[in-house]
Write an enzyme that holds these catalytic residues in place. Structure first.
Site, mmCIF file in Angstrom:
data_model
loop_
_atom_site.group_PDB
_atom_site.id
_atom_site.type_symbol
_atom_site.label_atom_id
_atom_site.label_comp_id
_atom_site.label_asym_id
_atom_site.label_seq_id
_atom_site.Cartn_x
_atom_site.Cartn_y
_atom_site.Cartn_z
ATOM 1 N N THR A 161 0.473 -1.204 -0.051
ATOM 2 C CA THR A 161 -0.202 -0.069 0.139
ATOM 3 C C THR A 161 0.904 1.384 -0.042
ATOM 4 O O THR A 161 1.771 1.565 0.063
ATOM 5 C CB THR A 161 -0.601 -0.165 1.711
ATOM 6 O OG1 THR A 161 -1.300 1.438 1.444
ATOM 7 C CG2 THR A 161 0.024 -0.154 2.787
ATOM 8 N N ASP A 162 0.343 2.069 -0.985
ATOM 9 C CA ASP A 162 0.848 3.394 -0.470
ATOM 10 C C ASP A 162 0.789 4.116 1.114
ATOM 11 O O ASP A 162 1.748 5.056 1.300
ATOM 12 C CB ASP A 162 -0.087 4.407 -1.099
ATOM 13 C CG ASP A 162 -1.214 5.181 -0.760
ATOM 14 O OD1 ASP A 162 -1.944 4.168 -0.502
ATOM 15 O OD2 ASP A 162 -1.722 6.361 -1.422
ATOM 16 N N GLU A 163 0.498 3.520 1.953
ATOM 17 C CA GLU A 163 -0.049 3.943 2.976
ATOM 18 C C GLU A 163 1.581 3.832 4.113
ATOM 19 O O GLU A 163 2.401 4.725 4.915
ATOM 20 C CB GLU A 163 -0.732 3.602 3.477
ATOM 21 C CG GLU A 163 -2.196 4.116 3.768
ATOM 22 C CD GLU A 163 -3.413 3.286 4.446
ATOM 23 O OE1 GLU A 163 -3.772 3.445 5.283
ATOM 24 O OE2 GLU A 163 -4.833 3.417 3.317
ATOM 25 N N TYR A 187 -1.426 -0.272 11.243
ATOM 26 C CA TYR A 187 -1.376 -0.896 9.755
ATOM 27 C C TYR A 187 -0.788 -1.042 8.628
ATOM 28 O O TYR A 187 0.086 -1.453 8.213
ATOM 29 C CB TYR A 187 -2.995 -0.788 8.728
ATOM 30 C CG TYR A 187 -3.130 -1.187 7.631
ATOM 31 C CD1 TYR A 187 -3.243 -2.069 7.376
ATOM 32 C CD2 TYR A 187 -3.077 0.239 6.523
ATOM 33 C CE1 TYR A 187 -3.198 -2.679 5.866
ATOM 34 C CE2 TYR A 187 -3.515 -0.110 5.554
ATOM 35 C CZ TYR A 187 -3.393 -1.720 4.933
ATOM 36 O OH TYR A 187 -3.021 -1.952 3.647
ATOM 37 N N LYS A 191 2.150 -3.485 7.233
ATOM 38 C CA LYS A 191 2.601 -3.921 5.758
ATOM 39 C C LYS A 191 4.313 -2.763 5.229
ATOM 40 O O LYS A 191 4.440 -3.871 4.697
ATOM 41 C CB LYS A 191 1.510 -2.567 4.986
ATOM 42 C CG LYS A 191 0.389 -3.320 4.655
ATOM 43 C CD LYS A 191 0.210 -4.089 4.859
ATOM 44 C CE LYS A 191 0.216 -4.578 3.044
ATOM 45 N NZ LYS A 191 -0.364 -5.818 2.608
HETATM 46 P P1 NAD Z 1 -9.312 -7.209 2.572
HETATM 47 O O1 NAD Z 1 -9.686 -7.271 3.875
HETATM 48 O O2 NAD Z 1 -10.458 -7.234 1.352
HETATM 49 O O3 NAD Z 1 -8.977 -8.653 2.144
HETATM 50 C C1 NAD Z 1 -8.436 -9.765 2.924
HETATM 51 C C2 NAD Z 1 -8.366 -11.454 2.643
HETATM 52 O O4 NAD Z 1 -7.060 -11.926 3.568
HETATM 53 C C3 NAD Z 1 -9.541 -11.520 2.917
HETATM 54 O O5 NAD Z 1 -10.099 -12.537 1.723
HETATM 55 C C4 NAD Z 1 -8.932 -12.519 4.271
HETATM 56 O O6 NAD Z 1 -10.076 -13.540 4.544
HETATM 57 C C5 NAD Z 1 -7.297 -12.779 3.963
HETATM 58 N N1 NAD Z 1 -7.119 -13.047 5.306
HETATM 59 C C6 NAD Z 1 -6.638 -12.431 6.031
HETATM 60 N N2 NAD Z 1 -5.424 -12.407 7.266
HETATM 61 C C7 NAD Z 1 -5.202 -14.159 6.670
HETATM 62 C C8 NAD Z 1 -4.754 -15.453 6.447
HETATM 63 N N3 NAD Z 1 -3.709 -14.885 8.006
HETATM 64 N N4 NAD Z 1 -4.099 -16.306 6.017
HETATM 65 C C9 NAD Z 1 -4.888 -16.197 4.843
HETATM 66 N N5 NAD Z 1 -5.629 -15.159 4.789
HETATM 67 C C10 NAD Z 1 -6.042 -14.206 4.917
HETATM 68 O O7 NAD Z 1 -8.175 -6.090 1.803
HETATM 69 P P2 NAD Z 1 -7.774 -5.546 0.752
HETATM 70 O O8 NAD Z 1 -8.524 -4.452 0.721
HETATM 71 O O9 NAD Z 1 -8.781 -6.447 -0.674
HETATM 72 O O10 NAD Z 1 -6.302 -6.100 0.071
HETATM 73 C C11 NAD Z 1 -6.172 -7.038 -0.251
HETATM 74 C C12 NAD Z 1 -3.888 -6.441 -0.013
HETATM 75 O O11 NAD Z 1 -3.515 -5.512 -0.441
HETATM 76 C C13 NAD Z 1 -3.849 -6.221 1.629
HETATM 77 O O12 NAD Z 1 -2.815 -6.614 1.348
HETATM 78 C C14 NAD Z 1 -3.760 -4.510 1.169
HETATM 79 O O13 NAD Z 1 -2.396 -4.285 2.814
HETATM 80 C C15 NAD Z 1 -3.950 -3.974 -0.494
HETATM 81 N N6 NAD Z 1 -3.201 -3.367 -0.661
HETATM 82 C C16 NAD Z 1 -5.314 -2.399 -0.470
HETATM 83 C C17 NAD Z 1 -5.478 -1.557 -0.832
HETATM 84 C C18 NAD Z 1 -6.794 -1.168 -0.548
HETATM 85 O O14 NAD Z 1 -7.602 0.243 -1.282
HETATM 86 N N7 NAD Z 1 -7.711 -1.317 -0.486
HETATM 87 C C19 NAD Z 1 -4.917 -0.202 -1.452
HETATM 88 C C20 NAD Z 1 -3.535 -1.053 -1.469
HETATM 89 C C21 NAD Z 1 -2.687 -2.182 -1.396
HETATM 90 P P1 TYD Z 2 -10.495 3.745 4.242
HETATM 91 O O1 TYD Z 2 -11.579 3.278 3.332
HETATM 92 O O2 TYD Z 2 -10.936 3.530 6.034
HETATM 93 O O3 TYD Z 2 -9.444 3.492 3.743
HETATM 94 P P2 TYD Z 2 -7.998 4.148 4.820
HETATM 95 O O4 TYD Z 2 -7.704 4.734 5.739
HETATM 96 O O5 TYD Z 2 -7.112 2.893 4.093
HETATM 97 O O6 TYD Z 2 -7.622 5.069 3.157
HETATM 98 O O7 TYD Z 2 -11.083 5.788 4.563
HETATM 99 C C1 TYD Z 2 -10.487 6.566 3.737
HETATM 100 C C2 TYD Z 2 -11.003 7.943 4.046
HETATM 101 O O8 TYD Z 2 -12.117 8.181 4.897
HETATM 102 C C3 TYD Z 2 -9.927 8.284 5.385
HETATM 103 O O9 TYD Z 2 -9.875 9.629 5.488
HETATM 104 C C4 TYD Z 2 -10.532 8.148 6.755
HETATM 105 C C5 TYD Z 2 -12.548 8.590 6.062
HETATM 106 N N1 TYD Z 2 -13.482 7.795 6.987
HETATM 107 C C6 TYD Z 2 -14.561 9.097 7.574
HETATM 108 O O10 TYD Z 2 -13.868 10.263 7.316
HETATM 109 N N2 TYD Z 2 -15.561 7.720 8.000
HETATM 110 C C7 TYD Z 2 -15.466 6.761 8.067
HETATM 111 O O11 TYD Z 2 -16.658 6.144 8.568
HETATM 112 C C8 TYD Z 2 -14.342 5.985 7.603
HETATM 113 C C9 TYD Z 2 -14.779 4.621 7.262
HETATM 114 C C10 TYD Z 2 -13.638 6.192 7.183
#
Ligand code: NAD
Ligand code: TYD
Length: 381
Positions: A161-163, A187, A191
């Site tokens: 992630t970019d975070e 988090y 990562k």
């Molecule tokens: P998500 O929470 O929707 O899905 C995570 C999945 O991992 C779930 O299916 C969960 O059951 C599985 N999981 C969790 N713990 C596990 C374990 N111990 N063993 C096996 N499986 C396990 O997450 P997402 O939003 O789809 O993100 C997927 C990846 O992409 C993550 O690594 C996250 O850091 C990265 N990412 C997410 C975003 C975003 O905006 N959502 C952006 C950049 C990177």
């Molecule tokens: P989120 O979807 O949790 O992603 P991330 O924290 O990984 O960027 O949140 C996106 C943005 O929205 C973040 O600045 C937090 C804000 N946010 C709210 O203002 N209210 C909410 O209920 C949630 C879940 C997020």
């Protein structure tokens, strides 16, 4: 030469075609692919893309089915794709990971399994260290042992992630691949730590690794604890929309299928040992994004304009809330020719439509019915 790419006002650049890349030896051809976290939001889109695009690959989706994992996300793939197989398992279970590599001859990994929600990491940081750090470590170890005799043609792709870069404060600045890590939440700290382990395994043991760092994703099948699906669901039910702090925090949003396409591109054509940033140059202040969501959802629901404006409710800010994320994905574009396929206005409307048309999916999750179903089917381990 292949297509000519343009990005914003940047110079045009020639990008090799797929055939040319294969001749140059830059196109990797792994066959038994382990995708971790494939039942989650992004993972399910990656699994679908790979199963459909590469029918001669065998795709193994390894997922623990935590609260965020939902096999409903893949029921079309399970029904249509003979090259798909689900394995229930925990990436922290090293022996199980070893058996999977041995039994299925895994030669490529796309690692997405993680705890992914910042608010949960504030409440329970240990779960994040366990899965994101130790889980990634056991997967790396299993890959290293399985591939020890021959690393040629193997790849461990870590999705991050970019975070990990922290929070931007100067307007007009972006995260690039060389930006120093400065994670601010449990988090992002977990990562960042997993990214470091991945690179350390590349450096120390010669494991062929690649890492990508992507901005915030949106689209179908995202768990409704994250901003966009949560707010769509609340608008539908006329419930308050809890805006953290002043709503001025900025996020850079990318449609999830464009992320999956980028992962496909990097997996096959990225240079081993490299990092690629993924993003669509699409920054929004939370409050502006929320207003667009309200306007679009009200229109699609047939409500009069302004109907749901009063749902906006400012609440206490998230602890340590990062101000701004913004990704510069020029390297990915210039080296590998990837660019987003969807404009944001189109993507957000498609997304809102999807949640409104798939109310049962949302209702099942919010009622916890799917968790009970999988606990019965696969047990709780
Ligand atoms: P998500 O929470 O929707 O899905 C995570 C999945 O991992 C779930 O299916 C969960 O059951 C599985 N999981 C969790 N713990 C596990 C374990 N111990 N063993 C096996 N499986 C396990 O997450 P997402 O939003 O789809 O993100 C997927 C990846 O992409 C993550 O690594 C996250 O850091 C990265 N990412 C997410 C975003 C975003 O905006 N959502 C952006 C950049 C990177
Ligand atoms: P989120 O979807 O949790 O992603 P991330 O924290 O990984 O960027 O949140 C996106 C943005 O929205 C973040 O600045 C937090 C804000 N946010 C709210 O203002 N209210 C909410 O209920 C949630 C879940 C997020």
């Amino acid at each position: 030469m292949g297509l000519i790419a343009t990005i914003g006002k940047k110079e045009k650049k020639e990008i090799p075609s797929l055939d040319e890349l294969i001749v140059m030896g830059n196109y990797k051809t792994m066959r038994n692919i382990l995708i971790t976290g494939g039942a989650g939001f992004i993972g399910s889109h990656v699994v679908r893309l790979f199963c459909r695009t590469y029918p001669d690959y065998r795709i193994y989706n390894l997922d623990k089915l935590t609260y965020a994992g939902n096999l409903e996300n893949l029921k079309d793939v399970a029904a249509e794709c003979p090259n798909y197989r689900f394995i229930k398992g925990d990436i922290c279970d090293l022996d199980h990971m070893r058996r999977i590599f041995g039994e299925y001859g895994i030669d490529g990994v796309i690692h997405l399994a993680a705890e992914s929600h910042v608010d949960r990491s504030i409440r329970d940081p240990f779960a994040f260290a366990q899965t994101n750090v130790l889980g990634t470590l056991s997967l790396l170890q299993a890959a290293r042992e399985a591939w020890a005799d021959d690393m040629e043609g193997k790849l461990f792709y870590h999705v991050s992630t970019d975070e990990v870069y922290g929070s931007l404060h100067e307007p007009g600045t972006f995260f690039v691949e060389t930006t120093s890590y400065d994670p601010q939440s449990p988090y992002s700290a977990s990562k960042a730590s997993s990214d470091h382990f991945v690179r350390a395994f590349g450096n120390t043991y010669g494991l062929p690794v690649v890492v990508s760092n992507c901005s915030n994703n949106y689209g179908p099948n995202q768990f409704p604890e994250k901003l966009i699906p949560l707010f769509i669901n609340n608008i539908r039910h006329g419930k308050p929309l809890p805006v953290y702090g002043t709503g001025e925090n900025v996020r850079d949003w990318l449609y999830v299928i464009d992320h999956a396409r980028a992962i496909d591109t990097i997996f096959h054509r990225g240079r081993v040992g490299e990092t690629y940033n993924i993003g669509g140059f699409n920054e929004w202040r939370n409050i502006d994004l929320i207003r667009v969501m309200i306007r679009t959802a009200d229109r699609l629901l047939g409500n009069p304009e302004g109907h749901s404006d009063g749902l906006i409710t400012y609440v206490q800010d998230r602890a340590g809330h990062d101000l701004r994320y913004a990704i510069d994905s020029t390297k990915l574009h210039e080296e590998l020719g990837w660019e987003p396929s969807l404009q944001f206005e189109e993507g957000i409307e498609k997304t809102i439509r999807w949640y409104l048309d798939n109310q049962e999916w949302l209702d099942n999750i919010t009622s916890g019915a799917y968790e009970r179903y999988y606990a019965e089917m696969y047990g709780n381990k």
